[in-house]
Design an enzyme around this catalytic site. Structure first.
Site, short mmCIF file in Angstrom:
data_model
loop_
_atom_site.label_atom_id
_atom_site.label_comp_id
_atom_site.label_asym_id
_atom_site.label_seq_id
_atom_site.Cartn_x
_atom_site.Cartn_y
_atom_site.Cartn_z
N GLY A 171 0.83 -1.21 0.00
CA GLY A 171 0.00 0.00 0.00
C GLY A 171 0.86 1.25 0.00
O GLY A 171 2.07 1.21 0.25
N LYS B 259 -15.53 -10.82 16.60
CA LYS B 259 -16.27 -11.54 17.66
C LYS B 259 -16.26 -10.72 18.95
O LYS B 259 -17.28 -10.55 19.60
CB LYS B 259 -15.59 -12.90 17.85
CG LYS B 259 -16.22 -13.81 18.86
CD LYS B 259 -15.75 -15.24 18.56
CE LYS B 259 -15.52 -16.06 19.79
NZ LYS B 259 -14.37 -15.73 20.60
N ALA C 217 -12.38 -10.03 1.71
CA ALA C 217 -12.13 -9.93 0.27
C ALA C 217 -11.60 -11.25 -0.23
O ALA C 217 -10.43 -11.57 -0.08
CB ALA C 217 -11.11 -8.82 0.01
N TYR D 54 -1.44 -17.36 -2.77
CA TYR D 54 -2.59 -16.45 -2.72
C TYR D 54 -3.89 -17.26 -2.73
O TYR D 54 -4.75 -17.09 -1.87
CB TYR D 54 -2.54 -15.53 -3.93
CG TYR D 54 -3.62 -14.48 -4.01
CD1 TYR D 54 -3.69 -13.46 -3.07
CD2 TYR D 54 -4.54 -14.48 -5.05
CE1 TYR D 54 -4.67 -12.48 -3.16
CE2 TYR D 54 -5.52 -13.50 -5.16
CZ TYR D 54 -5.58 -12.50 -4.21
OH TYR D 54 -6.54 -11.52 -4.31
N LYS E 175 -6.60 -17.56 0.33
CA LYS E 175 -7.97 -17.05 0.16
C LYS E 175 -9.00 -18.16 0.36
O LYS E 175 -10.10 -17.92 0.87
CB LYS E 175 -8.12 -16.41 -1.21
CG LYS E 175 -7.34 -15.10 -1.37
CD LYS E 175 -7.90 -14.01 -0.50
CE LYS E 175 -7.26 -12.67 -0.74
NZ LYS E 175 -7.81 -11.62 0.12
#
Ligand code: UDP
Length: 328
Positions: free
Chosen positions: A37, A106, A115, A146, A150
Site C-alpha cells: 500500500g 467476535k 475480500a 494467494y 484465500k
C-alpha cells in the site's frame, strides 16, 4: 455514527473503500502495514475528523479501542508478481490476518466482510464461474500462496459464522481496475498503460488468447457496500461479465493511448488462468447490483489517472524492498 475498520486501507481497493464509507457518513479506521500500500492513496483523508489510520500488520494481534461495527479485510498483496516476491506474507495475511480480524469481530460484535477472489476458482474448468463451482487450483504453484490463503480465508470465515454465529460476508472479487493501481505491480492494466506512456512495446503473455473480465473500481466498491449491508453470508461474485482476450485488450489500449508501439509476445506465466468471467446472477438477485461503467469509460478515467503521474514515477522501477518482509 457507525465505525468501520478497513484493512489494506492504503491499497487500491482499500483506499476507494475508505472514500466510499467516508462519503456515506461512517467513521473510518484505516489499517495498513504499507508493504504494497501507499499513503498517497489516502493522504487526502488525514485532515478529515472522522478518519483515523493505524500503521499495523494484521498478521500480529489486532487491537482497536472503542466501538467497531463493521470490518472489511482488504489487506493482501494482489498481483502475481507480488506473490512471487512476498509469498509468505501473502499466505500469512490471508490466514493469520483473517483469524485475527475474525477474533476482533467476535470481540466487538462487528460484522465482517472478507475480500475473497476469483482465484479460488483457479484455472477454471467451468465457464463462466458461478459461486457453486469449487475450482481447479494448483496448491504448490506460484499462485498457490494467494489462492490457498484465500480459500482458507473463506473456510475459517464460514467456521466463525457457523460456530460462533458471527455475521460474515464473502466477496469473490474478479479483476478490478481504476485510479490508484500500483504502476509496477505487474498487473496487465498498469503494465500496458505504463508501457504506452513510456513509449515501450506492450508485452502480451502467451498468445494473448486468455480472457479476463474487467470491472471498474466504482462499480466494485458499490457492490461490496451492498454486500456488506445485505444479510447473505455465502460467497457472492462481484465483477463485470464483459469478457475480452488479452490480445484484443492490448489493441484497445493502443487505440486509447494513441501509442505508436506494437504488441510483443512473452512467455505465459505458470498457471495463468486461460479464461475468467463472473456469473453475477447472485449479485443481481440478492444485492440488486450490476456494473454500470463500460470498459471504454472506465479505461478513459484510468488512463487520465496514469497520465497525471510524474515522469519520475513513470520511469521509476518498483521502489519497494520486499525482501525483509519474508521473515517468518
Ligand atoms: N498479462 C500480459 N502482459 C502483462 C501483464 C499481464 O499479457 O504485461 C496477462 C496475464 O498473463 C494474464 C492477464 O494479462 O493472462 C491478466 O493479468 P493480471 O496480472 O492483471 O491478473 P490475473 O492473471 O491475476 O487475472
Amino acid at each position: 455514527m457507525k465505525r468501520v475498520l478497513i484493512t489494506g486501507a492504503a491499497g487500491f481497493l482499500g483506499s476507494h473503500l475508505c472514500d466510499k464509507f467516508m462519503a456515506e457518513g461512517y467513521r473510518v479506521v484505516g489499517m495498513d502495514n504499507l508493504i504494497t500500500g501507499d499513503l498517497k492513496n489516502i493522504e487526502h483523508l488525514f485532515e478529515e475528523e472522522h478518519f483515523e489510520f493505524y500503521h499495523h500488520d494484521v498478521t500480529k494481534f489486532v487491537h482497536v479501542p472503542g466501538q467497531v461495527d463493521y470490518i472489511l479485510h482488504f489487506a493482501s498483496p494482489a498481483s502475481p508478481i507480488d506473490y512471487l516476491k512476498i509469498p509468505i506474507q501473502t499466505l500469512k495475511v490471508g490466514s493469520l490476518g483473517t483469524h485475527n480480524l475474525l477474533g476482533l469481530a467476535k470481540e466487538k460484535g462487528a460484522r465482517i466482510l472478507i475480500a475473497s477472489t476469483s482465484e479460488v476458482y483457479g484455472d477454471p474448468l467451468v465457464h463462466p464461474q458461478s459461486e457453486e463451482y469449487y475450482g481447479n487450483v494448483n496448491t504448490i504453484g506460484p499462485r498457490g500462496v494467494y489462492d490457498e490463503a484465500k480459500r482458507f480465508q473463506e473456510s475459517i470465515t464460514m467456521a466463525y459464522h457457523r460456530f460462533h454465529g458471527l455475521e460474515t460476508r464473502i466477496a469473490r472479487i474478479f479483476n478490478t481496475y481504476g485510479p490508484r493501481m500500483r504502476l509496477n505491480d505487474g498487473r496487465v492494466i498498469p503494465a500496458f498503460i505504463g508501457q504506452a506512456l513510456r513509449g515501450e512495446d506492450l508485452t502480451v503473455f502467451g498468445d494473448g488468447q486468455q480472457t479476463r473480465s474487467f470491472c471498474y473500481v466504482d462499480d466494485q466498491v458499490n457492490g461490496l457496500y451492498k454486500l456488506l449491508l445485505s444479510d447473505y453470508a455465502y460467497p457472492v461474485n462481484i465483477g463485470n461479465p464483459d469478457e475480452i482476450t488479452i490480445l484484443d485488450f492490448a489493441e484497445e489500449i493502443i487505440k486509447l493511448t494513441g501509442t505508436q508501439q506494437k504488441v510483443i509476445f512473452k512467455e505465459l506465466p505458470k498457471d495463468d488462468p486461460l479464461q475468467r468471467q463472473p456469473n453475477i446472477d447472485k449479485a443481481r438477485e440478492i444485492l440488486g447490483w450490476e456494473p454500470k461503467v463500460s470498459r471504454s469509460e472506465g479505461m478513459r478515467k484510468t488512463f487520465e489517472y496514469f497520465k497525471g503521474l510524474s515522469k519520475e514515477e513513470l520511469f521509476k522501477s518498483e521502489h519497494k524492498d520486499f525482501t525483509k518482509h519474508n521473515r517468518v
